[in-house]
Write an enzyme that holds these catalytic residues in place. Structure first.
Site, PDB file in Angstrom:
ATOM      1  N   LYS A  63       6.097   6.673   7.019  1.00 48.40           N
ATOM      2  CA  LYS A  63       6.089   5.612   7.904  1.00 48.40           C
ATOM      3  C   LYS A  63       6.401   5.388   8.886  1.00 48.40           C
ATOM      4  O   LYS A  63       7.491   5.124   8.324  1.00 48.40           O
ATOM      5  CB  LYS A  63       4.944   4.270   7.805  1.00 48.40           C
ATOM      6  CG  LYS A  63       3.790   4.413   6.140  1.00 48.40           C
ATOM      7  CD  LYS A  63       3.226   3.295   5.880  1.00 48.40           C
ATOM      8  CE  LYS A  63       1.980   3.516   5.367  1.00 48.40           C
ATOM      9  NZ  LYS A  63       1.165   2.341   4.126  1.00 48.40           N
TER      10      LYS A  63
ATOM     11  N   TYR B 146       1.110   1.903  14.061  1.00 43.93           N
ATOM     12  CA  TYR B 146       1.930   3.133  12.031  1.00 43.93           C
ATOM     13  C   TYR B 146       1.787   4.026  12.565  1.00 43.93           C
ATOM     14  O   TYR B 146       0.608   4.815  13.620  1.00 43.93           O
ATOM     15  CB  TYR B 146       0.936   2.773  11.210  1.00 43.93           C
ATOM     16  CG  TYR B 146       1.200   0.950  10.935  1.00 43.93           C
ATOM     17  CD1 TYR B 146       1.444   0.741   9.270  1.00 43.93           C
ATOM     18  CD2 TYR B 146       0.610   0.568  11.317  1.00 43.93           C
ATOM     19  CE1 TYR B 146       1.571  -0.119   8.204  1.00 43.93           C
ATOM     20  CE2 TYR B 146       0.242  -0.924  10.662  1.00 43.93           C
ATOM     21  CZ  TYR B 146       0.441  -1.226   9.319  1.00 43.93           C
ATOM     22  OH  TYR B 146       0.595  -2.397   8.820  1.00 43.93           O
TER      23      TYR B 146
ATOM     24  N   HIS C 295       0.574  -1.502  -0.491  1.00 45.41           N
ATOM     25  CA  HIS C 295       0.099  -0.344  -0.027  1.00 45.41           C
ATOM     26  C   HIS C 295       0.824   1.641  -0.081  1.00 45.41           C
ATOM     27  O   HIS C 295       1.965   1.404   0.567  1.00 45.41           O
ATOM     28  CB  HIS C 295      -0.928  -0.102   1.462  1.00 45.41           C
ATOM     29  CG  HIS C 295      -1.850  -1.340   1.288  1.00 45.41           C
ATOM     30  ND1 HIS C 295      -2.179  -1.614   2.390  1.00 45.41           N
ATOM     31  CD2 HIS C 295      -2.941  -1.871   0.766  1.00 45.41           C
ATOM     32  CE1 HIS C 295      -2.845  -2.562   2.144  1.00 45.41           C
ATOM     33  NE2 HIS C 295      -2.952  -2.932   1.350  1.00 45.41           N
TER      34      HIS C 295
ATOM     35  N   ASP D 154      -6.820  -6.809  -1.401  1.00 49.76           N
ATOM     36  CA  ASP D 154      -5.060  -6.533  -1.956  1.00 49.76           C
ATOM     37  C   ASP D 154      -5.186  -7.780  -3.272  1.00 49.76           C
ATOM     38  O   ASP D 154      -3.723  -7.415  -3.763  1.00 49.76           O
ATOM     39  CB  ASP D 154      -4.131  -7.105  -0.686  1.00 49.76           C
ATOM     40  CG  ASP D 154      -4.321  -6.248   0.091  1.00 49.76           C
ATOM     41  OD1 ASP D 154      -4.437  -4.672  -0.327  1.00 49.76           O
ATOM     42  OD2 ASP D 154      -3.366  -6.641   1.506  1.00 49.76           O
TER      43      ASP D 154
END
Length: 187
Positions: A76, A136, A66, A172
């Site tokens: 991130k 995250y 992603h 996905d």
């Protein structure tokens, strides 16, 4: 490593393995997860805007790959807080000498490592055991219209997932494979 957090280059510019040094005694430990001053030294230029936690129940599950498209591209910092995962970042930056190269590392609740993933990288992971949790930190708000991804099983990227893939979301599985129309992300 000096101080409480150490940074190690991965071979993909900007992608950094983060090693935390907990302080502990017989009671347990205290671990610095994030420090804006220390992360600024490796290029964190925006503040953390969002924190997410994921839970993956089954070993072999793959999530990703992603990313968010510019101008909503994000940095991130990903950390496994329970279990073990194989964490992967793929360089999607246009004109990067490591375009479409990937880096993978085991993150675990007990190994005190994180991955600092700068703008221009796709991210994915595979749970290596049941009951994995990830934390995250994101520098941008989630923007649905900027959300994108590449197929984690794309042979042109060639990620060597450590165990057999047991599960992926329908979303996905449907992510596109790389083609020559994608020239990379301009940041």
């Amino acid at each position: 490593m000096s101080g409480r957090i150490g940074f190690h280059e991965t071979g993909l510019e900007g992608l950094t393995l983060v090693e935390r040094k907990p302080l502990g005694d017989t009671r347990g430990f205290l671990e610095r997860m994030f420090c804006v001053t220390e992360f600024a030294s490796i290029g964190l230029k925006d503040g953390i805007r969002q924190t997410n936690r994921t839970y993956t129940s089954k070993a072999g599950t793959v999530r990703g790959l992603h990313f968010q498209r510019p101008p909503y591209a994000e940095t991130k910092i990903v950390t496994c807080i329970r279990g073990r995962v194989f964490d992967v970042a793929v360089d999607l930056r246009k004109d990067s000498p490591t375009f479409l190269k990937w880096y993978g590392v085991e993150l675990a609740g007990d190994n005190f490592n994180s991955l600092f993933i700068p703008e221009g990288f796709a991210h994915g992971l595979q749970a290596l055991e049941n009951d994995c949790e990830m934390l995250y930190l994101h520098t941008r708000d989630y923007t649905p219209g900027a959300e994108d991804g590449l197929n984690a099983c794309d042979p042109s990227i060639g990620i060597d997932w450590p165990i057999e893939i047991s599960e992926m979301s329908e979303r996905d599985k449907a992510l596109p494979k790389f083609d020559d129309q994608f020239l990379g992300l301009e940041l």
